[in-house]
Structures are given as C-alpha cells and as structure tokens.
Design a protein around this motif. Sequence first.
Motif, PDB file in Angstrom:
ATOM      1  N   ALA A   1       0.839  -1.203   0.000  1.00  0.00           N
ATOM      2  CA  ALA A   1       0.000   0.000   0.000  1.00  0.00           C
ATOM      3  C   ALA A   1       0.871   1.249   0.000  1.00  0.00           C
ATOM      4  N   LEU A   2       1.893   1.264   0.853  1.00  0.00           N
ATOM      5  CA  LEU A   2       2.688   2.482   0.978  1.00  0.00           C
ATOM      6  C   LEU A   2       3.586   2.713  -0.234  1.00  0.00           C
ATOM      7  N   ARG A   3       4.205   1.632  -0.737  1.00  0.00           N
ATOM      8  CA  ARG A   3       5.187   1.816  -1.813  1.00  0.00           C
ATOM      9  C   ARG A   3       4.542   1.920  -3.192  1.00  0.00           C
TER      10      ARG A   3
ATOM     11  N   PHE B   1      -1.314  10.385   0.047  1.00  0.00           N
ATOM     12  CA  PHE B   1      -1.324  10.144   1.497  1.00  0.00           C
ATOM     13  C   PHE B   1      -2.674   9.559   1.910  1.00  0.00           C
ATOM     14  N   LEU B   2      -3.741  10.159   1.374  1.00  0.00           N
ATOM     15  CA  LEU B   2      -5.084   9.661   1.666  1.00  0.00           C
ATOM     16  C   LEU B   2      -5.238   8.215   1.197  1.00  0.00           C
TER      17      LEU B   2
ATOM     18  N   ALA C   1       9.204   6.193   0.053  1.00  0.00           N
ATOM     19  CA  ALA C   1       9.441   5.592  -1.267  1.00  0.00           C
ATOM     20  C   ALA C   1       8.207   5.729  -2.143  1.00  0.00           C
ATOM     21  N   GLY C   2       7.029   5.685  -1.526  1.00  0.00           N
ATOM     22  CA  GLY C   2       5.811   5.907  -2.307  1.00  0.00           C
ATOM     23  C   GLY C   2       5.575   7.384  -2.569  1.00  0.00           C
ATOM     24  N   MET C   3       5.715   8.182  -1.505  1.00  0.00           N
ATOM     25  CA  MET C   3       5.370   9.599  -1.611  1.00  0.00           C
ATOM     26  C   MET C   3       6.240  10.365  -2.598  1.00  0.00           C
TER      27      MET C   3
ATOM     28  N   ALA D   1       4.662  12.118 -10.728  1.00  0.00           N
ATOM     29  CA  ALA D   1       3.483  11.635 -11.451  1.00  0.00           C
ATOM     30  C   ALA D   1       2.548  12.800 -11.761  1.00  0.00           C
ATOM     31  N   ALA D   2       2.404  13.721 -10.795  1.00  0.00           N
ATOM     32  CA  ALA D   2       1.528  14.881 -11.002  1.00  0.00           C
ATOM     33  C   ALA D   2       2.030  15.724 -12.166  1.00  0.00           C
TER      34      ALA D   2
END
Lengths: 267, 392
Positions: free
Chosen positions: B226-228, B291-292, B331-333, B339-340
């Motif tokens: 989920a996080l990565r 984050f959400l 690592a995800g954030m 991407a944006a």
Amino acid sequence: MTFENGREVLIRVRGLAKSFGGYQIWDGLNLDVYRGEILAIVGGSGQGKSVLLRVITGLVKPDMGEVELFGHNAKTLTAKDRVDIESRWGILFQDGALFSSLTVLQNIQVPMREHLELPQAMMDDLAFLKLAMVGLPPEAAHKYPSELSGGMRKRAGLARALALDPEIVFLDEPTAGLDPIGASDFDHLIHKLQQTLGLTVYMVTHDLDTIFTVCERVAVLADKRIVRTGSPIELQRHPNHPWIEEYFCGERARAAQSGEQPRRLVV
Amino acid sequence: MLKRDHTLSLSTQARAPGFRVELRGTTFRLIASGAWTVTEATKLDAALKRLRVPIPPTPEFTGEMDIAAIAEIDTAGAWLLQRTAAAWEGGGLRTRYAGVTESFRILIEEVERRGSAERPKLAQTGSVQQLVEDVTKALTGVWSDAIQLTSFLGEVTAGIGRMVVQPWRFRPKSFVHHLDHAGLRAVPIIALICFLIGAVVMQQGVVQLKPFGAEPFAVNMVAILALREVGILLTAIMVAGRSGSAFTAEIGSMKMREEIDAMRTLGIDPMDTLVLPRVLALIVALPLLTFLGDITGLIGGGVMAMAVLGLDVSTYIDKLHEAVDMQHFMAGMIKAPFAALIIGLVGCLEGLKVEGSAESLGTHVTSAVVKAIFLVIILDAVFAMFLSGIGV
C-alpha cells in the motif's frame, strides 16, 4: 392524395400548438405545402421556424394539431409507412450533419444502404452522379466532412438528402454562413435541382436574396401562427402586418429586390 | 421523381418497370415502360446488364430509347437509360431518345452531363506497404511525442521560473479552483478505491499464505504494498483519468473555439493562465491524495484483517509498526509530485494540440489519458529500479 385549389398537397399542417417551458410558440398553426413549389418559411427568431420543420419531420411531437404527410396522418402511421415516408423526403440540416466517420461518398450511400439493396457498383455510380449534381468535384468523394469547407459540407449534405430522389427536401437555413457568392450559387443550385428533379422544396431561411430569387411562395410565421402566405412580391406590395412590412419593405429587402430583375433565374 | 402525369395514381401493374428490344427497319429500339425509379433499380440493372449490345450490320443502323411508356423516372432510372445508350453508342450505334417530355429531357440531359465526369482513383496500397507505413508512422509518432513533451516540460519550467521572478504572474484564483476540482473532489472516489483494494489484497494474501501457516505476514505484505506501490499508482491512475482528461477537454475546447488565440491577442499568456495553475495545483494535490490513498488502503487492509485474522485495532497497528517504517512511506510519496507533473503536462499539451473539430477533441482526450497512465507506470518502474539500487 389531397388536392386544394387544384394543386396536390404534399404536407398539410392543421391547428398545431406547442409550448416550451410554459411559453407557447404556436397556437393553431395551419400550413399547406404543394407539390413542385419552393416554399420559404420566414419569421422572427424564437417563432419556431426550425421547430416546425422538426415537427413535420417527426423529430418533435406537437402538443396539439395534425400533421398529414403525403396524405397520411402522421399520428396513425405504422412503422413501415413511416419508413416509406422517410425515403420520400430528404433533409439538409444547418451544417450538413454529415456523419463524421464516413467519407462524403459513404455519407451519400447511407440512405441507399438503409432503404434499398443496390449493388455496390451502382451505388458508387449514383453517388458520384449526385455529387456532380450538387456541384462538388469528384475529388471530394473520398474526403471526410472535417476536410471540407462549410459550403462544401452543405452541398454534400444536400447530395445525401437527394440520395433516394425524394419528392420533397427540407432545407434548414441553406445559405446561412455562406459568403454572398457561395449563397447565390447555392440558390441557383436549389432552383436548378428543383427544375431537374421536379422537387418540392421547403426551406427555413432569413436570406432575402434567396427569397426573391428562388422562392415562389413565402409563409410568414408571426403571432403564434402562419399569418400570411403569398409570393414575395405580393407580400412586399401588400404587407398588411407590421412584421412583414418591416421585413419585406426594410432597407435590406429593397436592396435584395433592386437586383431582382437581372438576377431572376431563367431556365 | 418525375411523373408523366401528376393527376394519375398508378396501379401496381402499371408501375412494374420493364423493357424490350426490337428491330424495326434500321432502328434498334429499346422500349421501356413503368416506373424507372431507384426502388426498382436493382432489377432493372441486372436485366440491362444481361442485354447484349446490338451490333449494327451497316453504319446506317441507329438506336432509339423509346420512353413514351415510362410513367415515372428519377435519376437512377435516367442513369440506367443513359448507361445503356452510352453502351450502344460505344458499339457504333447512333442512339437518340423518343417519347421524351420536357421535364424528362431536362433530367436525362443533366444525368448525361454529370455522369461522364472523371473519377479520382482511390490510392490503393498493398497490405505489406500499409503495414510498413503504419509501423513507421507509429514509431515516428512516439519520437515526436517525446520531443514535444520534453520541450513542453522546458516551457513549463521556464514559466515557473518567470513566475518566481515575477510573482504577480501567479493566478491564485485559478490555482485554488483546480486544487478544488483535481484534489478535494477526488477524495471520495480515491478513498473508496484504495480502501477496497487494501481489503481485497489482504483477503487474497491471507488465503494464499494460509497453506504455509504464514498468514500473519499478509499484514506486512499489505502495508508495504500500500505504501510503496498501490497508494501512489491507484491515485495517479485515477487522477489521470479524472483530471488529466478534464485538462485536455477544457483547454482543447477553448482551443477549438479560438479562445486561446483571443487570449494571446489580448496579451494574456495561456501558459500563465491555463497551464501553470493546473500543473501546480496537481503537484500539490497528488501527494495529498496519495497520502489519503495510503491511509485508506491500510484501513481497508485492517478491516479485512480484523475480519479474517481476528486481530484487534491495537494489534494491527503494532504489526504495522513492525512491518514498515518511514522509508517505505517516503518511497511511495516521492513519486507523487513527479506523477503529477507528468499527468499535468500530458493533459495540457494534448489540450493545446486540439484542432478545429470535435473529433480531434475526442481523440486528444483519449490519448491524454492513455499516455498519462502509460508514463506514470513507466515512472513507477524507473523509481522501483532506482530505489532498490540505492537500497531503500
């Protein structure tokens, strides 16, 4: 067949009423369209000229009143009769309404495919013929609508309307958005086709030049009904209605009419 | 359709079209009758094709199309007659019409004049040639897309630079508007999707790990995933579909109606007013949405874990603490702003590429979504390699 004053009535409208959002646009509208005539429907904006065309062609339902198409009451038509009648008229929408995913040639063949089973070679021949008759070059055949100019799109739309050799064509503002030369060419084209194919032409228009050069009869939409019908000259000489007077005796009308004599079409 | 006599209503028998050919003296005559109209054209066409062209024994023989018995004719009928007459003429038989009324004559002459126009040959390409052409076009398309996107990135960077130096160029109203549309209004859908996917992954993880007795580790799997990956990827794909397409549609329809040209002539820079507020709003919104997504993914996994593993809330949180640390979250954030940027750039660029028609708008909206999602996944893969390379 219905006859009136010795002329065959193709379309008869009686007592039509329609309101949109509480505003009544017509109340008891009557109109006859005779075989072989070029009829212009004029009227101020918001009088429902285009809506009338849509009611006659069955795209919009009236609140009250009768529409008779080729002697059949539109309300009681069976599905099969309706299809038959649809193959007896052709409609040119304002911007041609060509199918954008098809080439001009394929567009012209759509009604043929839908209503008849003709061999492909013959459909090609007929479509090229129609293309030439509306004054488009053969090179336009394989183009898509987006590659054509506005005037060419209208001509292609007219060719599609004529695909099945209809008895009557409905034209919605045929010269709107064309330059004066293009508009005048289109007027001549309509007149020529009417002569050649024995068409009945029903057109919604604002164009005084068109009215004075090609139209035999004008029906004026005002005060929620057709207030008068008559030849353009007749309406100009005896308007008998404030809107008609303003329209046919204004500056633009005089300009359109002053050029009338030399430009009157002779066939 | 032209009728010989309008007052006459034809019986079905009289309507039946037909013809016969006879030789009278030195004249070959085709005697046609009935309704020669488009509805009858198929039958007539077949019959006429079977008809052999008469060969004149001597030059004084002539041909005649006698249409006195034709009651109705239209362009299709006239064209069939004309085709036959032309074939006879081609065979050396001078052919004329008989029994023609004035209105029939006008139509037949018009068909004769119009039907003889040269036709353009439709360019025929072989299938192999077509294939090679298509492949070449696709490949050069990829290359030119890459160049366009890179140069657009340059323009946007320069635009941001200008904005830093001249802060009055910034359009706060527009920025907030897009923050609302691309960010706040995406909250429910992103929360829901991440919650569901978190739950599904947890349930599947438990089912698959159970035979090894390793089902408690499903929590580790869901947390790391989920996080990565899942949080950022799902959010980015949703935003590309929601906002990337909206950017293209908004800018594209303005381009279509010449609004962008109007802006330029009024001295308004579309980069400042249209592109930068959108791109910047997305760069702010996407990390927040990610984050959400991360949190709702974990909550979804947690709810499922309570149901199938029988964990309570505090145990689940303890297990999460054991499984992941700040590194996984970051690592995800870290991918979110990139991407944006990609989604914003592709959306705006495709919008500016729209030409005059509605079809063009549709094509570019589709390609904006496809390209944005594709590039986001490429970006994710590149980051995965990079992050594992530096040992995160």
